[in-house]
Scaffold this motif. Structure first.
Motif, mmCIF file in Angstrom:
data_model
loop_
_atom_site.group_PDB
_atom_site.id
_atom_site.type_symbol
_atom_site.label_atom_id
_atom_site.label_comp_id
_atom_site.label_asym_id
_atom_site.label_seq_id
_atom_site.Cartn_x
_atom_site.Cartn_y
_atom_site.Cartn_z
ATOM 1 N N ALA A 13 1.042 -1.263 0.037
ATOM 2 C CA ALA A 13 -0.105 -0.159 -0.011
ATOM 3 C C ALA A 13 0.947 1.264 -0.059
ATOM 4 N N ILE A 14 1.980 1.336 0.829
ATOM 5 C CA ILE A 14 3.011 2.258 0.748
ATOM 6 C C ILE A 14 3.448 2.590 -0.615
ATOM 7 N N GLN A 15 3.970 1.435 -1.359
ATOM 8 C CA GLN A 15 4.525 1.562 -2.537
ATOM 9 C C GLN A 15 3.559 2.153 -3.522
ATOM 10 N N THR A 16 2.277 1.539 -3.647
ATOM 11 C CA THR A 16 1.280 2.450 -4.412
ATOM 12 C C THR A 16 1.079 3.689 -4.090
ATOM 13 N N GLN A 17 0.950 4.085 -2.752
ATOM 14 C CA GLN A 17 0.705 5.577 -2.575
ATOM 15 C C GLN A 17 1.887 6.390 -2.985
ATOM 16 N N ILE A 18 2.989 6.026 -2.728
ATOM 17 C CA ILE A 18 4.272 6.802 -3.220
ATOM 18 C C ILE A 18 4.444 6.940 -4.792
ATOM 19 N N GLN A 19 3.954 5.724 -5.414
ATOM 20 C CA GLN A 19 3.870 5.882 -7.096
ATOM 21 C C GLN A 19 2.873 6.919 -7.236
ATOM 22 N N GLU A 20 1.673 6.970 -6.817
ATOM 23 C CA GLU A 20 0.656 7.801 -7.056
ATOM 24 C C GLU A 20 1.110 9.142 -6.968
ATOM 25 N N SER A 21 1.535 9.240 -5.668
ATOM 26 C CA SER A 21 2.106 10.621 -5.270
ATOM 27 C C SER A 21 3.064 11.443 -6.424
ATOM 28 N N GLN A 22 4.009 10.476 -6.808
ATOM 29 C CA GLN A 22 4.896 10.800 -7.750
ATOM 30 C C GLN A 22 4.486 11.092 -8.982
ATOM 31 N N ALA A 23 3.310 10.216 -9.434
ATOM 32 C CA ALA A 23 2.675 10.629 -10.848
ATOM 33 C C ALA A 23 1.882 11.792 -10.723
#
Length: 148
Positions: A121-131
């Motif tokens: 979930a953290i990995q997904t959240q970080i990727q979404e934030s970067q995008a």
């Protein structure tokens, strides 16, 4: 062609240096947990950083009479938004590192299901934030000159 002593792109000598003992991992986990705890108790906590804002009403008077104040307000808000975002990302990265280190110590498959789920979930959240951040930069015309 790879040298004879290379396995998977890493030489045998370097592979030995990558081996980590359980004690070293435990020490590292304690350090990461300590950093995370310090961050949560500090003014750098994402919630504390996010709450430190300036209200538009703080700038009394006609905006056309003192446009520099409006420009300063706009820059402050832009920097504040970026600091808040960075603080949240740092918090998430440290939490993910802690889970990853525990996973390296006991095996990722041996972590509790909730920890594995939280890691992804953290990995997904970080990727979404970067995008989202990349999209904002493109929308702003990629002004990376540093002009204020």
């Amino acid at each position: 062609m790879l040298p004879a002593d290379m396995v998977g792109g890493v030489s045998t000598a370097r592979a030995v240096n990558l081996e980590v003992t359980g004690e070293a991992l435990s020490t590292f986990v304690k350090r990461v947990d300590g950093i995370l705890s310090d961050l949560e108790g500090s003014p750098g906590n994402p919630k504390r950083v996010g709450s430190q804002t300036i209200k538009p009403g703080s700038l009394a008077g006609d905006p056309s009479a003192f446009p520099e104040a409006q420009d300063l307000y706009a820059q402050y808000n832009q920097v504040h938004e970026k600091l808040t975002s960075l603080s949240k990302a740092l918090h998430l990265q440290i939490e993910a590192i802690g889970i990853a280190v525990r996973g390296a110590h006991v095996g990722f498959d041996n972590l509790e299901e909730e920890q594995r789920r939280r890691f992804w979930a953290i990995q997904t959240q970080i990727q979404e934030s970067q995008a989202a951040g990349d999209g904002k930069q493109r929308a702003q015309g990629d002004n990376t000159t540093g002009d204020l």
